[in-house]
Design a protein around this motif. Structure first.
Motif, short mmCIF file in Angstrom:
data_model
loop_
_atom_site.label_atom_id
_atom_site.label_comp_id
_atom_site.label_asym_id
_atom_site.label_seq_id
_atom_site.Cartn_x
_atom_site.Cartn_y
_atom_site.Cartn_z
N GLY A 7 0.84 -1.19 0.00
CA GLY A 7 0.00 0.00 0.00
C GLY A 7 0.87 1.24 0.00
O GLY A 7 1.92 1.28 -0.64
N PHE A 8 0.43 2.24 0.72
CA PHE A 8 1.17 3.49 0.80
C PHE A 8 2.25 3.36 1.87
O PHE A 8 2.22 2.44 2.69
N SER A 9 3.17 4.29 1.91
CA SER A 9 4.29 4.20 2.85
C SER A 9 3.99 4.88 4.18
O SER A 9 4.89 5.04 5.00
N SER A 10 2.75 5.25 4.42
CA SER A 10 2.38 6.03 5.60
C SER A 10 2.80 5.39 6.91
O SER A 10 3.35 6.05 7.80
N ASN A 11 2.50 4.10 7.06
CA ASN A 11 2.79 3.42 8.33
C ASN A 11 4.28 3.26 8.57
O ASN A 11 4.78 3.48 9.68
N LEU A 12 5.00 2.87 7.53
CA LEU A 12 6.44 2.67 7.70
C LEU A 12 7.15 3.99 7.94
O LEU A 12 8.11 4.06 8.72
N ALA A 13 6.68 5.06 7.31
CA ALA A 13 7.27 6.38 7.55
C ALA A 13 7.02 6.83 8.98
O ALA A 13 7.91 7.40 9.63
N ALA A 14 5.81 6.57 9.49
CA ALA A 14 5.50 6.94 10.88
C ALA A 14 6.38 6.16 11.85
O ALA A 14 6.87 6.72 12.84
N LEU A 15 6.59 4.88 11.60
CA LEU A 15 7.48 4.09 12.45
C LEU A 15 8.91 4.61 12.36
O LEU A 15 9.59 4.76 13.39
N LEU A 16 9.36 4.90 11.17
CA LEU A 16 10.72 5.39 10.95
C LEU A 16 10.98 6.67 11.73
O LEU A 16 12.06 6.84 12.31
N ASP A 17 10.01 7.56 11.75
CA ASP A 17 10.20 8.87 12.38
C ASP A 17 9.78 8.90 13.84
O ASP A 17 9.85 9.96 14.48
N SER A 18 9.35 7.78 14.39
CA SER A 18 8.95 7.74 15.79
C SER A 18 10.18 7.61 16.68
O SER A 18 11.26 7.21 16.22
N PRO A 19 10.07 7.96 17.96
CA PRO A 19 11.22 7.84 18.86
C PRO A 19 11.77 6.40 18.90
O PRO A 19 11.03 5.46 19.16
N GLY A 20 13.04 6.26 18.59
CA GLY A 20 13.66 4.94 18.58
C GLY A 20 13.31 4.09 17.38
O GLY A 20 13.72 2.92 17.31
N GLY A 21 12.55 4.66 16.45
CA GLY A 21 12.10 3.87 15.30
C GLY A 21 13.22 3.36 14.43
O GLY A 21 13.24 2.19 14.02
N MET A 22 14.18 4.22 14.14
CA MET A 22 15.30 3.83 13.29
C MET A 22 16.08 2.67 13.91
O MET A 22 16.43 1.69 13.24
N ALA A 23 16.34 2.76 15.21
CA ALA A 23 17.10 1.70 15.89
C ALA A 23 16.31 0.40 15.91
O ALA A 23 16.88 -0.69 15.72
N LEU A 24 15.00 0.48 16.14
CA LEU A 24 14.17 -0.72 16.15
C LEU A 24 14.17 -1.39 14.79
O LEU A 24 14.25 -2.63 14.68
N ILE A 25 14.07 -0.60 13.74
CA ILE A 25 14.08 -1.15 12.38
C ILE A 25 15.40 -1.84 12.09
O ILE A 25 15.42 -2.96 11.56
N ARG A 26 16.49 -1.20 12.44
CA ARG A 26 17.81 -1.82 12.21
C ARG A 26 17.93 -3.17 12.94
O ARG A 26 18.50 -4.12 12.42
N GLU A 27 17.36 -3.22 14.14
CA GLU A 27 17.50 -4.42 14.95
C GLU A 27 16.57 -5.54 14.51
O GLU A 27 16.95 -6.72 14.53
N LYS A 28 15.34 -5.20 14.10
CA LYS A 28 14.30 -6.21 13.95
C LYS A 28 13.76 -6.42 12.53
O LYS A 28 12.99 -7.36 12.32
N VAL A 29 14.13 -5.60 11.56
CA VAL A 29 13.63 -5.77 10.20
C VAL A 29 14.75 -6.29 9.31
O VAL A 29 15.82 -5.69 9.23
#
Length: 311
Positions: free
Chosen positions: A136-158
């Protein structure tokens, strides 16, 4: 020999290891999302992946109940569902959901967790890295990316994202990108893990056959995917398999159904166009060998129409 091995793998469930998958979709805007969800249930039943949740970027009120209805049909009614966080112009359509819901019967009307919150919770609790299939659209992933700690969580778990998005054939803006350009720009250009794109041109050239809807889903009198397909357009019609190709690549990359571009970067233009530049980067896009269309379509139709496990 390769075709024989393919058939053996399809029948025996032994050729791919299970991996956790989150399906992030704009369910309801086109019928390919519904077929893609059916594929993920088939893959989960085969032990090739584990569908751990569905998040939505279509804010139409029928979207959450529809996902729950389909999940229930496949014996996984307890799968968590995340609701869209914003309503986007031309991105909250109902091409078939309400009609299919009326046909299949009532489902729970309870509210759903916001999609970015569910994404965070699923990633935090995952025991291994997760593959995200974004159709779909990138809305949810962008919100996760820009959330506090989002970048670190993505690096660790995706592990990676496989996205049905972009157009790598002629540069024209593609729907999933165009609907939320700022979000697409954020994800395509800043997401830290690898992203593989199934561009507009891939699904366009692989038409899901109406004959499969009439033949392969007839094992029950009323099938939610077949009912949805018939509601979306006047039958018979063949429809591009955009989202199905992203699911196939996400779960079964090793047989090499598609070619891959060399690595590089993807930039998003102001009009929603996507531009790939080869070189340093971890973005790739799929390439279709026309000689393999029939083979790939056979796999897509087999998986999308697989009956649910009886529990």
């Amino acid at each position: 020999m390769r075709r024989i091995l393919l058939v053996v793998c399809l029948l025996a469930n032994v050729c791919w290891a299970a991996r956790p998958v989150i399906f992030d979709a704009d369910m309801g805007n086109d019928i390919d999302d519904a077929l893609a969800l059916a594929m993920l249930h088939a893959f989960t039943s085969r032990g090739e992946c584990e569908l751990i949740g569905v998040t939505l970027t279509n804010s139409h009120p029928a979207a959450v109940p529809y996902i729950r209805m389909v999940n229930r049909f496949y014996g996984r009614g307890d799968l968590p569902v995340g609701s869209a966080i914003k309503s986007l112009k031309d991105g909250a359509n109902d091409g078939y959901m309400a009609q299919a819901l009326r046909a299949m019967g009532p489902v729970s009307a309870e509210s759903a967790e916001p999609a970015p919150a569910l994404l965070r919770r699923l990633l935090q609790s995952a025991r291994e890295k997760v593959i995200v299939v974004q159709t779909g659209f990138s809305s949810n992933l962008a919100a996760l990316l820009d959330s506090p700690g989002g970048m670190a969580l993505i690096r660790e778990k995706v592990e990676m994202v496989v996205a049905m998005a972009g157009n790598f054939a002629d540069g024209q803006p593609e729907y999933n990108v165009h609907i939320d350009i700022p979000a697409a720009k954020a994800v395509f250009e800043r997401w830290p893990t690898p992203v593989v794109f199934s561009g507009f041109e891939i699904g366009r050239d692989l038409l899901y056959p109406a004959a499969s809807i009439e033949r392969d889903f007839a094992y029950v009198a009323l099938h939610p995917i077949a009912a949805s397909y018939r509601a979306y357009r006047k039958m018979p019609y063949d429809r591009p398999s955009w989202d199905l190709t992203a699911v196939l690549e996400a779960v079964r990359p090793s047989p090499g159904y598609f070619g891959l571009s060399e690595p590089g970067t993807v930039a998003v233009g102001r009009d929603g166009s996507t531009r790939f530049t080869a070189g340093a980067g971890n973005r790739r896009y799929l390439i279709l060998d026309p000689s393999r269309r029939a083979e790939i379509l056979a796999v897509l139709t087999l998986l999308a129409s697989q009956p649910p496990e009886r529990r």
